[in-house]
Write a protein that holds these residues in place. Structure first.
Motif, PDB file in Angstrom:
ATOM      1  N   SER A  21       0.842  -1.197   0.000  1.00  0.00           N
ATOM      2  CA  SER A  21       0.000   0.000   0.000  1.00  0.00           C
ATOM      3  C   SER A  21       0.877   1.246   0.000  1.00  0.00           C
ATOM      4  O   SER A  21       2.095   1.157   0.162  1.00  0.00           O
ATOM      5  CB  SER A  21      -0.920   0.008   1.227  1.00  0.00           C
ATOM      6  OG  SER A  21      -1.972  -0.899   1.054  1.00  0.00           O
ATOM      7  N   GLN A  98     -10.539   0.378  11.306  1.00  0.00           N
ATOM      8  CA  GLN A  98      -9.526  -0.647  11.042  1.00  0.00           C
ATOM      9  C   GLN A  98      -8.125  -0.058  11.144  1.00  0.00           C
ATOM     10  O   GLN A  98      -7.944   1.157  11.048  1.00  0.00           O
ATOM     11  CB  GLN A  98      -9.687  -1.206   9.627  1.00  0.00           C
ATOM     12  CG  GLN A  98      -9.274  -0.198   8.538  1.00  0.00           C
ATOM     13  CD  GLN A  98      -9.045  -0.842   7.185  1.00  0.00           C
ATOM     14  OE1 GLN A  98      -9.944  -0.860   6.361  1.00  0.00           O
ATOM     15  NE2 GLN A  98      -7.850  -1.348   6.940  1.00  0.00           N
ATOM     16  N   ASN A 102      -0.099  -2.911   6.302  1.00  0.00           N
ATOM     17  CA  ASN A 102       0.885  -2.499   5.301  1.00  0.00           C
ATOM     18  C   ASN A 102       1.482  -1.139   5.646  1.00  0.00           C
ATOM     19  O   ASN A 102       2.698  -1.001   5.717  1.00  0.00           O
ATOM     20  CB  ASN A 102       0.256  -2.517   3.907  1.00  0.00           C
ATOM     21  CG  ASN A 102       0.326  -3.909   3.290  1.00  0.00           C
ATOM     22  OD1 ASN A 102       1.369  -4.543   3.317  1.00  0.00           O
ATOM     23  ND2 ASN A 102      -0.780  -4.403   2.769  1.00  0.00           N
ATOM     24  N   HIS A 278      -8.977  -6.582  -3.505  1.00  0.00           N
ATOM     25  CA  HIS A 278      -7.543  -6.355  -3.276  1.00  0.00           C
ATOM     26  C   HIS A 278      -6.733  -6.963  -4.418  1.00  0.00           C
ATOM     27  O   HIS A 278      -7.018  -8.072  -4.864  1.00  0.00           O
ATOM     28  CB  HIS A 278      -7.141  -7.001  -1.948  1.00  0.00           C
ATOM     29  CG  HIS A 278      -5.965  -6.356  -1.275  1.00  0.00           C
ATOM     30  ND1 HIS A 278      -4.733  -6.240  -1.881  1.00  0.00           N
ATOM     31  CD2 HIS A 278      -5.822  -5.806  -0.048  1.00  0.00           C
ATOM     32  CE1 HIS A 278      -3.898  -5.635  -1.047  1.00  0.00           C
ATOM     33  NE2 HIS A 278      -4.528  -5.355   0.073  1.00  0.00           N
ATOM     34  N   LEU A 284      -2.305  -8.227   7.591  1.00  0.00           N
ATOM     35  CA  LEU A 284      -3.107  -8.671   8.745  1.00  0.00           C
ATOM     36  C   LEU A 284      -4.308  -9.501   8.300  1.00  0.00           C
ATOM     37  O   LEU A 284      -4.757 -10.395   9.014  1.00  0.00           O
ATOM     38  CB  LEU A 284      -3.534  -7.464   9.587  1.00  0.00           C
ATOM     39  CG  LEU A 284      -2.355  -6.661  10.153  1.00  0.00           C
ATOM     40  CD1 LEU A 284      -2.840  -5.416  10.888  1.00  0.00           C
ATOM     41  CD2 LEU A 284      -1.512  -7.528  11.091  1.00  0.00           C
TER      42      LEU A 284
HETATM   43  O1  NQM Z   1      -4.670  -6.318   6.285  1.00  0.00           O
HETATM   44  C1  NQM Z   1      -6.054  -3.018   2.839  1.00  0.00           C
HETATM   45  C2  NQM Z   1      -3.703  -3.262   2.779  1.00  0.00           C
HETATM   46  C3  NQM Z   1      -4.969  -3.368   3.516  1.00  0.00           C
HETATM   47  C4  NQM Z   1      -4.992  -3.826   4.873  1.00  0.00           C
HETATM   48  C5  NQM Z   1      -7.290  -2.570   3.428  1.00  0.00           C
HETATM   49  C6  NQM Z   1      -3.753  -4.300   5.481  1.00  0.00           C
HETATM   50  C7  NQM Z   1      -3.722  -5.536   6.307  1.00  0.00           C
HETATM   51  O2  NQM Z   1      -3.391  -4.151   2.035  1.00  0.00           O
HETATM   52  O3  NQM Z   1      -2.719  -5.711   6.964  1.00  0.00           O
HETATM   53  O4  NQM Z   1      -2.729  -3.696   5.349  1.00  0.00           O
HETATM   54  O5  NQM Z   1      -7.334  -2.319   4.605  1.00  0.00           O
HETATM   55  O6  NQM Z   1      -8.276  -2.449   2.726  1.00  0.00           O
HETATM   56  O7  NQM Z   1      -3.030  -2.250   2.915  1.00  0.00           O
END
Ligand code: NQM
Length: 360
Positions: A21, A98, A102, A278, A284
């Motif tokens: 990200s 949330q 990343n 995604h 996470l």
């Molecule tokens: O789950 C995307 C990302 C994420 C979440 C989102 C994340 C994770 O890929 O650790 O980083 O939250 O939609 O950045």
């Protein structure tokens, strides 16, 4: 402190890639304390609402429309606090339910860049409190001569080339439930679903039950409006069951469609985050999937190939594979717990002052 509208002077900002990200990083002291004022400013900085985010820093996708706000922590044994904010692309919405594993990869390096933490000789360890979730992360990354080392040999799928590894260990906030409903699987709108949170609340569904094979591209899945509507309906049902309340304006839980592995990994995934699909998978999110693979009677356990290593679960995604290192344990009361170790990379892209567009 209230910060005057900085259209003329700009405000200090660092753009960083964290994992797969990209986002704008700020010191908390450089943005307004009042959440409404802060969110108004961040929307104008990122160029939202606008599907192209043409007038701001945002990259017209949720994965590139993210903000990290960092400050010295007052918590015992913690160096810095990290607040994550998801800036919607085409709506004037800033969501805080949330965290982001990343962008978390850039928080330690940013803390060194801004002199909140001194760089170690060889490596730096930064303890980070995730304000969105209460979880605590310990990040370790290379540094030398007072500076962060961004170059290195670590490759993560979804990012071209290699960079220095950032190891992140995540420990759950005390009292947090890995399985929020207490059950490895629940009935959800006519489907069997696993509701699990190993740092990111996710809903795991068998892709086949939704007419998805599991090898579709994100664009193919996004083009199926019937599928998007069903996934969103299930998400709205799952929110209250996971203790998240009404999630209509929030970006969690993430909805992950699971399928048997195709490329030698443990399990296949397609993650709705929640409207877009995604292009890989969040760190996470992958930890939550990996934890579920290791717990009997979950939807993931039934679909997965047996993980090959004691701790590593290879989570397949549209851009490759994410090796998720997760350990699950069960306490005397039968409740499951998880601790994860992610390997990400991060890169400083620019450091300067950002000039928000005027109010519309
Ligand atoms: O789950 C995307 C990302 C994420 C979440 C989102 C994340 C994770 O890929 O650790 O980083 O939250 O939609 O950045």
């Amino acid at each position: 402190m209230t910060v005057a509208d900085p259209i003329d002077a700009g405000i200090p900002c660092m753009l960083m890639r964290g994992g797969t990200s990209k986002g704008a990083y700020f010191l908390a002291s450089d943005v307004p304390i009042d959440p409404a004022e802060r969110d108004d400013l961040l929307l104008r900085i990122m160029g939202s609402p606008d599907p192209t985010q043409i007038d701001g820093l945002g990259g017209a996708h949720p994965l590139t429309s993210k903000v990290a706000i960092v400050s010295t922590s007052t918590a015992d044994g913690v160096d810095v606090d990290y607040l994550f904010l998801q800036i919607a692309v085409d709506r004037p919405v800033v969501a805080d339910a949330q965290t982001c594993g990343n962008l978390l990869a850039g928080v330690g390096p940013f803390a060194v860049e801004r002199a909140l933490v001194a760089a170690g000789e060889g490596s730096t360890t930064v303890r980070i409190r995730l304000l969105n979730t209460g979880d605590i992360a310990t990040a370790v990354f290379p540094s030398a001569a007072g500076r962060v080392e961004y170059d290195g040999g670590t490759r993560i799928d979804g990012v071209p080339g290699t960079a220095a590894g950032v190891e992140i260990e995540l420990a759950a906030a005390p009292g947090k439930r890995l399985l929020p409903t207490g059950s490895p699987a629940d009935a959800l709108g006519g489907h069997r679903a696993t509701l699990i949170d190993a740092g990111m609340p996710v809903v795991l569904l068998d892709a086949a039950e939704l007419g998805v094979a599991g090898d579709e591209s994100p664009a193919e899945l996004e083009a199926r409006s019937d599928l998007a509507a069903e996934v969103e309906e299930l998400r709205l049902r799952a929110g209250p069951l996971m203790g998240l309340g009404d999630v209509a304006a929030q970006t969690v839980p993430k909805m992950i469609l699971l399928s048997p592995p195709r490329s030698g990994g443990a399990i296949g995934t397609r993650a709705f985050i929640p409207a877009r699909v995604h292009t890989s998978i969040g760190a996470l999110m992958a930890a939550s999937v990996a934890a579920a693979v290791r717990i009997p009677h979950t939807v993931a356990h039934g679909l997965a190939a047996a993980p090959s290593d004691a701790d590593v679960t290879d989570v397949e995604h549209p851009g490759g594979t994410l090796p998720a290192r997760v350990r699950v344990t069960r306490d005397a009361d039968g409740a499951w717990h998880a601790a994860s170790l992610s390997l990400r990379t991060a890169r400083k892209i620019f450091d300067g002052r950002v000039f928000p567009r005027p109010r519309l």
